[in-house]
Design an enzyme around this catalytic site. Sequence first.
Site, PDB file in Angstrom:
ATOM      1  N   ASP A  53      27.137 -39.485  37.848  1.00  0.00           N
ATOM      2  CA  ASP A  53      28.097 -39.472  37.164  1.00  0.00           C
ATOM      3  C   ASP A  53      29.381 -39.875  38.501  1.00  0.00           C
ATOM      4  OD1 ASP A  53      28.549 -37.089  34.472  1.00  0.00           O
ATOM      5  OD2 ASP A  53      29.095 -38.494  34.543  1.00  0.00           O
ATOM      6  N   ILE A  98      29.373 -43.256  38.878  1.00  0.00           N
ATOM      7  CA  ILE A  98      29.767 -44.291  37.800  1.00  0.00           C
ATOM      8  C   ILE A  98      31.789 -44.110  38.205  1.00  0.00           C
ATOM      9  CG2 ILE A  98      29.931 -44.442  35.247  1.00  0.00           C
ATOM     10  CD1 ILE A  98      27.259 -43.726  35.271  1.00  0.00           C
ATOM     11  N   GLU A 154      32.056 -38.121  31.618  1.00  0.00           N
ATOM     12  CA  GLU A 154      32.792 -37.457  32.778  1.00  0.00           C
ATOM     13  C   GLU A 154      33.930 -38.577  33.180  1.00  0.00           C
ATOM     14  OE1 GLU A 154      31.165 -35.639  36.959  1.00  0.00           O
ATOM     15  OE2 GLU A 154      32.961 -37.192  37.298  1.00  0.00           O
ATOM     16  N   ASP A 211      37.195 -40.870  34.341  1.00  0.00           N
ATOM     17  CA  ASP A 211      37.611 -40.764  35.342  1.00  0.00           C
ATOM     18  C   ASP A 211      39.377 -41.126  35.677  1.00  0.00           C
ATOM     19  OD1 ASP A 211      34.552 -41.867  36.151  1.00  0.00           O
ATOM     20  OD2 ASP A 211      35.389 -39.989  37.500  1.00  0.00           O
ATOM     21  N   HIS A 247      41.383 -56.627  24.730  1.00  0.00           N
ATOM     22  CA  HIS A 247      42.036 -58.198  24.086  1.00  0.00           C
ATOM     23  C   HIS A 247      42.498 -58.602  25.152  1.00  0.00           C
ATOM     24  CE1 HIS A 247      41.960 -57.068  19.874  1.00  0.00           C
ATOM     25  NE2 HIS A 247      42.629 -55.864  20.487  1.00  0.00           N
ATOM     26  N   CYS A 305      37.851 -61.392  24.120  1.00  0.00           N
ATOM     27  CA  CYS A 305      38.109 -63.291  23.172  1.00  0.00           C
ATOM     28  C   CYS A 305      38.535 -64.076  24.351  1.00  0.00           C
ATOM     29  CB  CYS A 305      39.552 -63.159  22.495  1.00  0.00           C
ATOM     30  SG  CYS A 305      39.602 -61.962  21.121  1.00  0.00           S
ATOM     31  N   SER A 359      35.793 -63.376  20.034  1.00  0.00           N
ATOM     32  CA  SER A 359      34.934 -62.213  20.194  1.00  0.00           C
ATOM     33  C   SER A 359      34.898 -61.769  18.706  1.00  0.00           C
ATOM     34  CB  SER A 359      35.035 -61.127  20.759  1.00  0.00           C
ATOM     35  OG  SER A 359      34.424 -62.339  22.446  1.00  0.00           O
ATOM     36  N   SER A 378      34.497 -58.446  15.908  1.00  0.00           N
ATOM     37  CA  SER A 378      33.424 -57.046  15.854  1.00  0.00           C
ATOM     38  C   SER A 378      32.699 -57.039  14.921  1.00  0.00           C
ATOM     39  CB  SER A 378      34.879 -55.827  15.795  1.00  0.00           C
ATOM     40  OG  SER A 378      35.155 -56.567  14.000  1.00  0.00           O
TER      41      SER A 378
END
Lengths: 456, 363
Positions: B50, B53, B89, B91, B135, B177, B203, B205
């Site tokens: 973590d 990241i 976690e 951030d 998006h 997209c 793109s 779903s």
Amino acid sequence: RTSVTSRYEMVYRGTTAQEEAALAAATAREADAALHPLQKPSMGSLTMYVVPETSSLLPQGTVVYVGRHRSALLRAGGSLAALQARLRQVTQLMSFTAASVAAALSDRAPDGRLSPDARRSLKSSLGYEITFSLLNPDPKSHAVDWDIEGAVNRFVKPVLDKLSLVANFSVDSQILYYAVLGVTPRYDKESSSFLLSTHSLPHVINPVEARLGSSAASLYPVLNFLLYVPERSHSPLYIQDKDGAPVSTNAFHSPRWGGIMVYNIEAPASPQTSLPLHVDVDMARVMEVFLAQLRLLFGLSREEVPAEFLLERPGNEGLADWELDHLLWAHTVENIATVSTTLTSLAQLLDKIGNIVIKDDVASEVYRAVASVQSAVAKLGMGHLHSAFQASKEAVTSSERAFFDPSLLHLLYFPDDQKFAIYIPLFLPMAVPILLSLAKIVRETRQRKKEPTKMD
Amino acid sequence: FQEQAEQFFRSGHTNNWAVLVCTSRFWFNYRHVANTLSVYRSVKRLGIPDSHIVLMLADDMACNPRNPKPATVFSHKNMELNVYGDDVEVDYRSYEVTVENFLRVLTGRIPPSTPRSKRLLSDDRSNILIYMTGHGGNGFLKFQDSEEITNVELADAFEQMWQKRRYNELLFIIDTCQGASMYERFYSPNIMALASSQVGEDSLSHQPDLGIGVHLMDRYTFYVLEFLEEIHPASQTNMNDLFQVCPKSLCVSTPGHRTDLFQRDPQNVLITDFFGSVRKVEITTETVSLDHDLAGSESEFPEDELATERLKYAEQLPVAQIIHQKPKQKDWHPPGGFILGLWALIIMVFFKTYGIKHMKHVF
């Protein structure tokens, strides 16, 4: 465009009477200790004494003795050219080589190429955080006690004091219970022990790393030194090297991260001994390995030394004075290279984006960085290592502060088609009546100009 | 000799970082949060801790009042996989996910008071994985429905990172997209980019869950997650396999990738070079010989001293100053040339239309 050239300045002189007296000692080590107070303490310079071939100072078969401080003893022999070559070899060993300077620059190579085996020792930083962790996965069997504070005072502090010139160090320690390695060791019937093979070592670190933690306030790089006491059911545990033999130190390290050592506890003498076994860790043995790993992480290795050279052990200080110089040469060059690329890229950024406002303190940091780096380069050229290093540290601090100032963020980007798309629908309808009225005004004034002439 | 050859093809990184960004808010964008959390989960499973990241989620789906299963974010219908788990976690959360904060994280120009967990403390030997979802359109990515980041800004941010050597190699994955438009403008070395769709394509779903009521994942990330579930820390799968994930038949859009800026051949790049955290280790063969009997210096760590001065509670809010504060005078700037010209034009037109005699009153 950027390159570093290096040269050695050699000065030859005869020995003084006091030095002769010191060299009359019985062994090389005593001579070295006696010579140390006679030398002017100056960082970045070395003194080498050429003793007669028949001298008994150096043991048989040894041609060069490198002491703890900044001096070396060479045995004369052979031609003058051979002596000169050997002097050069010793100088390169004790200070820097063209290769080590190039390696310090490799991260900042202007053409942007990074070779995979570029320098992997720690980057030069203003401070480092060292964390000692004791991992006890099996507290039911082992109640482990380690006198880490005492060990840090006795063994680690002298080394860090010596290195305090290079950076600020902060030390902390912790004990983690039920922290397991990520890898299950293999049982080996022949030695009736458990073995961790070399290719499984990289996966050992990850599961533990999440629990190691680091100070929330400090932004310095962290060096972790882990002492792992294997579970009763996995004892004794040895690390195997590539050839399958157990490693004598039972430890391994990862560049820029730290090191892990496995500490085996002997099985209890009788099976009736009540668990948990009380264990007092032999901190001296552990610190010998951890300090060696610390040296390796900083890039101080003694492996590539030719056979006829004898290097004096640094003792409790952890590193010899010339090794400290070696580190400082590399760090100074690296700092200067870092500052130059930082300032260049900051200048390029500000050129490209015209409307960033530069605050006064950012500007003053930049000026300070430029002044410091110029002084560092000048001093480095004269060989004044200590002041060059200090100047380079100041330069790095100032340039980083200027580059990473939060006010230098630029968010506005107007592509051409956005300009058309936004402004035309707004201003075109507004402009139509204005332009038409302007045209009308122009026409009327022209008419009026013509009328007077007509009337006359 | 073979070892040298092996060394050459291996990456020279010593640590791994991941920056995972979900840019959409609102309940119906559940799938973007689920995308990001799935990648987070894979990356943690493969070893990145973590502390390395930076997870940015623009909205809270797990505790959203519209979530029929609170404290969960599912990535597969029939609620098979809860990617929210026990140890997520986050951030940057909710309104902290802005273009400015994202660029600050990347370039490192962060205010000094920012905690360590919110910083990207990478160095020149870090491999960074950047995953963005939300998006997007041709050349931009929408943040929080109120602002956008353009591909030029992103390319400039990466160049700033390169100038400061804040990465060794960078893998950029985007699932929006027209995602391929976001990596068109990159010009810094050592960047590899993957996108879920080409310019002009959307793109799509994956599948809705009738119990939760929204679409759970995007197709591209769904198949990437399936692919990553089969990777373990020691696997030797390389990037070419990742490029093959989600062909047009499954994804409907055409995933794209860009490797011209990358030095190594994708064949030699392991998935774990970016998604996992496999460290280079060396056996320690040297020891330092210490003089065991040395008594050691007295502890120089400062003892706790008795407080010599009385401690006072520091004023957190200078209330007196706030109450009696005079309104701050904003600096007054004279109107600029454009505005002046516009006013002059409008005044002239007015007087021309209504007669010049009114102008005499002005002068």
